[in-house]
Enzyme design. Structure first.
Site, PDB file in Angstrom:
ATOM      1  CB  SER A   1      -0.893  -0.002   1.247  1.00  0.00           C
ATOM      2  OG  SER A   1      -1.507   1.250   1.438  1.00  0.00           O
TER       3      SER A   1
ATOM      4  CE1 TYR B   1      -4.426  -2.140   4.640  1.00  0.00           C
ATOM      5  CE2 TYR B   1      -3.693   0.066   4.032  1.00  0.00           C
ATOM      6  CZ  TYR B   1      -4.087  -1.203   3.675  1.00  0.00           C
ATOM      7  OH  TYR B   1      -4.139  -1.555   2.345  1.00  0.00           O
TER       8      TYR B   1
END
Length: 340
Positions: free
Chosen positions: A147, A172
């Protein structure tokens, strides 16, 4: 191209659904797995699977492999948690899998503040389970989702893969950084190829309901206010799903430099857009002005994302083609059709 059997995790998810669909269109065999959790509307996940020929009653049977009708036996699906240390190895042993594309993860920056254990289970233990299964079943290549959030609040734009990413600002992001380190270790120790793709704000038809595109469209159409964080002083490298899928397939299916087993690539549009301009594009297509609720920066969010995609372009001829105006229009057309 010779037909391959490819395991796609997160097959009921946004990107996993598209990757599975394109692999089937190219004549490959797909084994899709997904736990179909309730992080967002499960009906959307079942609807995506239906597009792949997997009926809801098939998909609801946990751990039972089911085949689709529209693609014959070339699409199989099993409902499973990545972290299941019995079921996942059993699946690998029972199937002749050539390649693995790991797109399953507990998604969302903001949700990681509320439910951190979900990220540890899926993104850490689940990814380790995938790596172990690749190791013990002679998988030659693993492509996995990382990501853009790993860059944190870096001011050095555009973001390059060589940048230091030791300062994530959400759990995350930390799990995605950890995935990259774990993949590096397994490539080094066990000699199989791992390719990490740092996705930059993916949007488009069939997109996730927790993402800005969906939230803004839904609110504007239904005369509800939209939440605009940091008073709109944000920019994102919004990347259309079709461009993302082309990059994923290139790294998965095309031969690559065998002298380097561990690889990382940015995969974005390389055209950052201000949040308020993005909202304006949505307003223009819908034909209605948004009611904006201007809010401060939310914990875990970053101020900007901007991908340098030159490495992926050089090595895999990656060429993002869809501008925001066209992408927004495609999403809203889908949204109106899907929700009638």
């Amino acid at each position: 191209m010779e037909s391959k059997t490819i395991l796609v995790t997160g097959a009921a998810g946004f990107i996993g659904f598209y990757v599975s669909k394109e692999l089937l269109a190219l004549g490959h065999n797909v084994i899709g797995i997904d736990n179909i959790n309730d992080y967002y509307d499960v009906n959307l996940k079942y609807a995506r699977l239906a597009e792949l020929g997997i009926l809801r009653e098939q998909a609801e049977n946990e751990l039972n492999l089911s085949s689709s009708t529209s693609y014959g036996d070339r699409m199989q699906f099993v409902r499973m948690n990545l972290e299941d240390r019995e079921a996942l190895p059993n699946l690998f042993r029972s199937q002749s899998i050539d390649l693995v594309c790991n797109l399953a993860a507990q998604a969302g920056v903001r949700y990681s503040l509320e439910n951190p254990n979900a990220y540890a289970d899926s993104n850490m233990i689940g990814f380790l389970n995938i790596l172990e299964c690749c190791r013990h079943n002679n998988i030659s290549k693993l492509v996995y989702a990382s990501s853009s959030s790993v860059y944190g609040n870096s001011d050095a734009v555009p973001f390059q893969e060589t940048a230091n990413v030791d300062h994530p600002i959400s759990l995350y992001a930390a799990t995605k950084k950890a995935n990259e380190l774990m993949a590096h270790t397994y490539s080094h120790l066990y000699g199989f190829e791992t390719i990490g793709l740092r996705f930059f704000t993916v949007y488009g038809p069939w997109g996730r309901p927790d993402m800005a595109m969906f939230l803004f469209t839904d609110a504007i159409i239904n005369d509800k206010p939209i939440k605009v964080f940091n008073n709109g002083n944000l920019s994102r490298d919004f990347t259309y799903i079709g461009d993302i899928v082309s990059g994923v397939l290139s790294t998965l299916l095309e031969p690559s430099d065998s002298s380097q087993l561990y690889k990382l690539y940015n995969i974005g549009n390389s055209q950052p857009v201000k949040l308020l301009d993005y909202i304006e594009a949505i307003e223009e297509v819908i034909g209605k002005e948004a009611k904006k609720d201007m809010l401060p920066m939310q914990a875990g969010d970053v101020k900007q994302t901007y991908a340098d995609v030159s490495k992926l372009k050089t090595q895999y001829n990656y060429q993002p083609k869809t501008n925001v105006k066209a992408g927004v229009s495609a999403f809203i057309t889908w949204y109106k059709n899907y929700y009638k």
